[in-house]
Design a protein around this motif. Structure first.
Motif, PDB file in Angstrom:
ATOM      1  N   UNK A   1      -5.734   6.571  -3.378  1.00  0.00           N
ATOM      2  CA  UNK A   1      -4.582   6.876  -2.536  1.00  0.00           C
ATOM      3  C   UNK A   1      -4.809   8.197  -1.805  1.00  0.00           C
ATOM      4  N   UNK A   2      -4.198   8.275  -0.628  1.00  0.00           N
ATOM      5  CA  UNK A   2      -4.163   9.506   0.147  1.00  0.00           C
ATOM      6  C   UNK A   2      -2.711   9.897   0.350  1.00  0.00           C
ATOM      7  N   UNK A   3      -2.478  11.208   0.493  1.00  0.00           N
ATOM      8  CA  UNK A   3      -1.130  11.660   0.842  1.00  0.00           C
ATOM      9  C   UNK A   3      -0.700  10.957   2.121  1.00  0.00           C
ATOM     10  N   UNK A   4       0.543  10.475   2.170  1.00  0.00           N
ATOM     11  CA  UNK A   4       1.000   9.660   3.297  1.00  0.00           C
ATOM     12  C   UNK A   4       0.836  10.384   4.621  1.00  0.00           C
TER      13      UNK A   4
ATOM     14  N   UNK B   1       2.397   8.475  -0.991  1.00  0.00           N
ATOM     15  CA  UNK B   1       0.973   8.205  -0.842  1.00  0.00           C
ATOM     16  C   UNK B   1       0.783   6.820  -0.237  1.00  0.00           C
ATOM     17  N   UNK B   2      -0.438   6.624   0.271  1.00  0.00           N
ATOM     18  CA  UNK B   2      -0.759   5.331   0.875  1.00  0.00           C
ATOM     19  C   UNK B   2      -2.113   4.868   0.360  1.00  0.00           C
ATOM     20  N   UNK B   3      -2.206   3.597   0.100  1.00  0.00           N
ATOM     21  CA  UNK B   3      -3.417   2.976  -0.443  1.00  0.00           C
ATOM     22  C   UNK B   3      -4.563   3.001   0.562  1.00  0.00           C
ATOM     23  N   UNK B   4      -5.752   3.375   0.076  1.00  0.00           N
ATOM     24  CA  UNK B   4      -6.989   3.223   0.842  1.00  0.00           C
ATOM     25  C   UNK B   4      -8.047   2.697  -0.115  1.00  0.00           C
ATOM     26  N   UNK B   5      -9.084   2.140   0.440  1.00  0.00           N
ATOM     27  CA  UNK B   5     -10.191   1.646  -0.378  1.00  0.00           C
ATOM     28  C   UNK B   5     -11.415   2.508  -0.094  1.00  0.00           C
ATOM     29  N   UNK B   6     -12.040   2.973  -1.159  1.00  0.00           N
ATOM     30  CA  UNK B   6     -13.163   3.879  -1.015  1.00  0.00           C
ATOM     31  C   UNK B   6     -14.366   3.317  -1.753  1.00  0.00           C
ATOM     32  N   UNK B   7     -15.544   3.445  -1.121  1.00  0.00           N
ATOM     33  CA  UNK B   7     -16.778   2.923  -1.700  1.00  0.00           C
ATOM     34  C   UNK B   7     -17.534   4.070  -2.362  1.00  0.00           C
ATOM     35  N   UNK B   8     -17.937   3.873  -3.616  1.00  0.00           N
ATOM     36  CA  UNK B   8     -18.705   4.862  -4.368  1.00  0.00           C
ATOM     37  C   UNK B   8     -20.074   4.282  -4.720  1.00  0.00           C
ATOM     38  N   UNK B   9     -21.080   5.143  -4.686  1.00  0.00           N
ATOM     39  CA  UNK B   9     -22.442   4.772  -5.079  1.00  0.00           C
ATOM     40  C   UNK B   9     -22.976   3.595  -4.270  1.00  0.00           C
ATOM     41  N   UNK B  10     -22.394   3.359  -3.100  1.00  0.00           N
ATOM     42  CA  UNK B  10     -22.924   2.340  -2.210  1.00  0.00           C
ATOM     43  C   UNK B  10     -22.455   0.927  -2.467  1.00  0.00           C
ATOM     44  N   UNK B  11     -21.918   0.652  -3.675  1.00  0.00           N
ATOM     45  CA  UNK B  11     -21.566  -0.743  -3.961  1.00  0.00           C
ATOM     46  C   UNK B  11     -20.308  -0.912  -4.794  1.00  0.00           C
TER      47      UNK B  11
ATOM     48  N   UNK C   1       0.795  -1.225   0.000  1.00  0.00           N
ATOM     49  CA  UNK C   1       0.000   0.000   0.000  1.00  0.00           C
ATOM     50  C   UNK C   1       0.821   1.266   0.000  1.00  0.00           C
ATOM     51  N   UNK C   2       2.144   1.142   0.139  1.00  0.00           N
ATOM     52  CA  UNK C   2       3.006   2.317   0.110  1.00  0.00           C
ATOM     53  C   UNK C   2       3.393   2.621  -1.333  1.00  0.00           C
ATOM     54  N   UNK C   3       3.490   3.917  -1.659  1.00  0.00           N
ATOM     55  CA  UNK C   3       3.875   4.286  -3.010  1.00  0.00           C
ATOM     56  C   UNK C   3       4.178   5.768  -3.118  1.00  0.00           C
ATOM     57  N   UNK C   4       4.550   6.191  -4.304  1.00  0.00           N
ATOM     58  CA  UNK C   4       4.804   7.600  -4.587  1.00  0.00           C
ATOM     59  C   UNK C   4       4.161   7.953  -5.919  1.00  0.00           C
ATOM     60  N   UNK C   5       3.845   9.246  -6.071  1.00  0.00           N
ATOM     61  CA  UNK C   5       3.276   9.721  -7.323  1.00  0.00           C
ATOM     62  C   UNK C   5       4.396   9.777  -8.364  1.00  0.00           C
ATOM     63  N   UNK C   6       4.296   8.918  -9.382  1.00  0.00           N
ATOM     64  CA  UNK C   6       5.294   8.862 -10.441  1.00  0.00           C
ATOM     65  C   UNK C   6       5.033   9.943 -11.486  1.00  0.00           C
ATOM     66  N   UNK C   7       3.732  10.191 -11.786  1.00  0.00           N
ATOM     67  CA  UNK C   7       3.326  11.230 -12.722  1.00  0.00           C
ATOM     68  C   UNK C   7       1.846  11.513 -12.490  1.00  0.00           C
ATOM     69  N   UNK C   8       1.366  12.615 -13.077  1.00  0.00           N
ATOM     70  CA  UNK C   8      -0.057  12.933 -12.924  1.00  0.00           C
ATOM     71  C   UNK C   8      -0.470  13.928 -13.998  1.00  0.00           C
ATOM     72  N   UNK C   9      -1.769  13.978 -14.242  1.00  0.00           N
ATOM     73  CA  UNK C   9      -2.365  15.009 -15.090  1.00  0.00           C
ATOM     74  C   UNK C   9      -3.572  15.558 -14.348  1.00  0.00           C
ATOM     75  N   UNK C  10      -3.933  16.812 -14.645  1.00  0.00           N
ATOM     76  CA  UNK C  10      -5.128  17.422 -14.059  1.00  0.00           C
ATOM     77  C   UNK C  10      -6.179  17.546 -15.153  1.00  0.00           C
ATOM     78  N   UNK C  11      -7.319  16.920 -14.945  1.00  0.00           N
ATOM     79  CA  UNK C  11      -8.399  16.927 -15.917  1.00  0.00           C
ATOM     80  C   UNK C  11      -9.275  18.160 -15.704  1.00  0.00           C
ATOM     81  N   UNK C  12      -9.354  19.002 -16.729  1.00  0.00           N
ATOM     82  CA  UNK C  12     -10.253  20.151 -16.724  1.00  0.00           C
ATOM     83  C   UNK C  12     -11.385  19.957 -17.723  1.00  0.00           C
ATOM     84  N   UNK C  13     -11.049  19.443 -18.894  1.00  0.00           N
ATOM     85  CA  UNK C  13     -12.025  19.308 -19.970  1.00  0.00           C
ATOM     86  C   UNK C  13     -11.569  18.181 -20.887  1.00  0.00           C
ATOM     87  N   UNK C  14     -12.486  17.406 -21.429  1.00  0.00           N
ATOM     88  CA  UNK C  14     -13.944  17.515 -21.295  1.00  0.00           C
ATOM     89  C   UNK C  14     -14.429  16.909 -19.985  1.00  0.00           C
TER      90      UNK C  14
END
Length: 370
Positions: free
Chosen positions: A341-344, A325-335, A272-285
Motif C-alpha cells: 500500500x501507498x499513502x493515498x 492508503x491505496x493498493x499497489x502491486x510491487x515486484x521483488x527479486x524480479x519474480x 484497493x481503497x483502505x485505511x491503516x487500522x493498526x501498525x507496528x514498527x520492526x526494529x529488532x530482531x
C-alpha cells in the motif's frame, strides 16, 4: 588484593574472540628497553621476512611505552566521579583513608586522545606494528577484551608510572567482523618501584568482511486453499472470498465459511481503497531481506476485511492509524509480486504523473505517425 578478571573495560566492550600467550619472563615483566628502540636496532630486530606473520610476531616482547607517567596522580575528584557514574557507594572509596576502586587501574594510565600514544614514554614499535597491519589490509580496529590484576590498593596522591609491552600477535583469525590479528598489550603499573597492578588489553586489527548480498524475500506458502488468491495477485487483482450461502466476505482465504460453515464460495475484487487500522514498527530482531526499521501495517479495506502488508514510499515514523492508503502491486527479486500500500495522497500524485506520461506518449505516437 586478590586478582580480579572482570574489569570494567571487559564489561564495556563485546568479546569477539580471544588469543593469549604466556606472560613474559621476569618478576615484573618490564618491556625490553636497554637501548633497543632506536631505528637501527628496530631494523635489526624486525628484518624483512618472506612470511608476513613472522615479521608481525617479531614485535612480541617489544615496548609500546617505557617508564611513562600518569597524567594525574590518584585523586579524590576522579574517584568520586567514577563512583557516581557507576553508582558505587562503597565507603572504602570516601573519607580520609579512601582508596581508589581497583577497576580504575587503567584510568590512571590513560593519556588523553590516543591512549598510550599521548605519553612521552611511548615507543615506536607499537606504531610500526599497527602500520604493518594497515599495509596488509587490516585497517579496522575493535577492542575485544581486557584482563586486570590488582596487587596493591592505590591511594590519593600516588604517582603512577607504567611500562607497556606488546605481549602477543595472534595467527590470522576469521571473525564475523572480518579477518585479522588479535594484538595483546600488557601494562605494568607502579608506584615508585612497587608493582601495584597489571592491565592486559586486546584489540582485533582486521580487514572488514565484505557485505553479503541481500537474500531474496521469503516466498509465500501456496496451497490448494489459497492458490486462487496468489493467482489473482500475479494478475494485479486482490481477490476476497465470498460465501455463496450467506455472502460473508473473508480474508485470509479459508476452505469454508466461518459464519455459516458452507464450503462453497466465489470471489470479489477489492477496490484497493483502505485505511491503516493498526501498525507496528520492526526494529529488532532483523530478518534477512528486510532492513529495519520498517512499518508492518494492518489495513482495513473498503470492503470491511483486513490484510497485513507494508506501506511503501512513506517513512516508518510517518505511518499513522487512520491514514488513507491505496493498493499497489510491487515486484521483488524480479519474480515475486506482492500487494502493498501507498499513502493515498502519494498514490494520487503517482496516478497523475502516470496519466501525464501516458498522454505524452500518445502525443509522441501521433506525431510519429504524421
Amino acid at each position: 588484593m586478590s586478582a580480579d578478571r572482570s574489569g570494567v573495560r571487559e564489561a564495556e566492550v563485546p568479546a569477539v574472540g580471544r588469543e593469549s600467550r604466556g606472560p613474559l619472563d621476569g618478576p615484573t615483566r618490564r618491556a625490553k628497553t636497554d637501548g633497543a628502540d632506536t631505528p637501527a636496532a628496530r631494523s635489526e630486530a624486525h628484518p624483512p621476512a618472506a612470511d608476513p606473520l613472522t615479521r608481525l610476531k617479531s614485535y612480541e616482547g617489544h615496548p609500546a611505552a617505557v617508564s611513562a607517567n600518569g597524567k594525574d596522580p590518584v585523586n579524590l575528584p576522579m574517584i568520586r566521579h567514577w563512583c557516581e557514574a557507576l553508582g558505587d557507594a562503597n565507603p572504602a572509596y570516601t573519607g580520609p583513608d579512601a582508596i581508589a576502586p581497583p577497576t580504575m587501574l587503567q584510568a590512571w594510565t590513560m593519556g588523553g586522545p590516543g591512549g598510550v600514544r599521548g605519553h612521552t614514554g611511548r615507543a615506536q614499535a607499537y606504531d610500526e606494528l599497527l602500520a604493518l597491519l594497515d599495509a596488509s589490509g587490516c585497517t579496522s580496529v575493535v577492542a575485544t577484551d581486557c584482563e586486570q590484576e590488582y596487587l596493591q590498593p592505590l591511594r590519593p596522591g600516588d604517582e603512577i608510572t607504567f611500562d607497556t609491552v606488546i605481549e602477543s600477535v595472534s595467527d590470522r583469525k576469521t571473525t564475523k567482523l572480518g579477518t585479522g590479528h588479535f594484538v595483546t598489550t600488557r601494562t605494568d603499573v607502579r608506584v615508585g618501584e612497587t608493582l601495584v597492578g597489571t592491565h592486559r588489553f586486546r584489540i582485533l586489527k582486521y580487514a572488514p568482511a565484505q557485505a553479503k548480498k541481500t537474500p531474496p524475500r521469503p516466498r509465500p506458502v501456496v496451497n490448494r486453499d489459497n492458490a486462487g488468491f496468489w493467482e489473482g495477485v500475479e494478475r494485479h487483482r486482490l481477490l476476497i472470498q465470498r460465501c455463496t450461502a450467506c455472502a460473508a466476505l473473508r480474508f485470509p482465504w479459508l476452505p469454508g465459511c466461518a459464519h455459516c460453515g458452507d464450503p462453497d464460495w466465489d470471489t470479489v475484487e477489492a477496490s484497493g481503497e483502505g485505511t491503516v487500522y493498526s501498525y507496528v514498527v520492526m526494529h529488532h530482531p532483523p530478518f534477512p531481506a528486510f532492513e529495519p526499521p520498517y512499518a508492518v501495517v494492518l489495513v482495513e479495506l473498503a470492503e470491511g476485511v483486513r490484510i497485513i502488508s507494508n506501506v511503501v514510499g512513506t517513512p516508518y515514523d510517518k505511518v499513522r492509524i487512520g491514514m488513507p492508503v491505496r493498493l499497489v502491486f510491487q515486484v521483488y527479486d524480479g519474480d515475486l509480486t506482492l500487494p502493498v500500500f501507498r499513502a493515498a495522497e502519494e498514490a494520487a500524485v503517482d496516478d497523475a504523473e502516470a496519466a501525464v506520461d501516458d498522454a505524452e506518449a500518445a502525443v509522441a505516437v501521433e506525431e510519429a505517425a504524421v
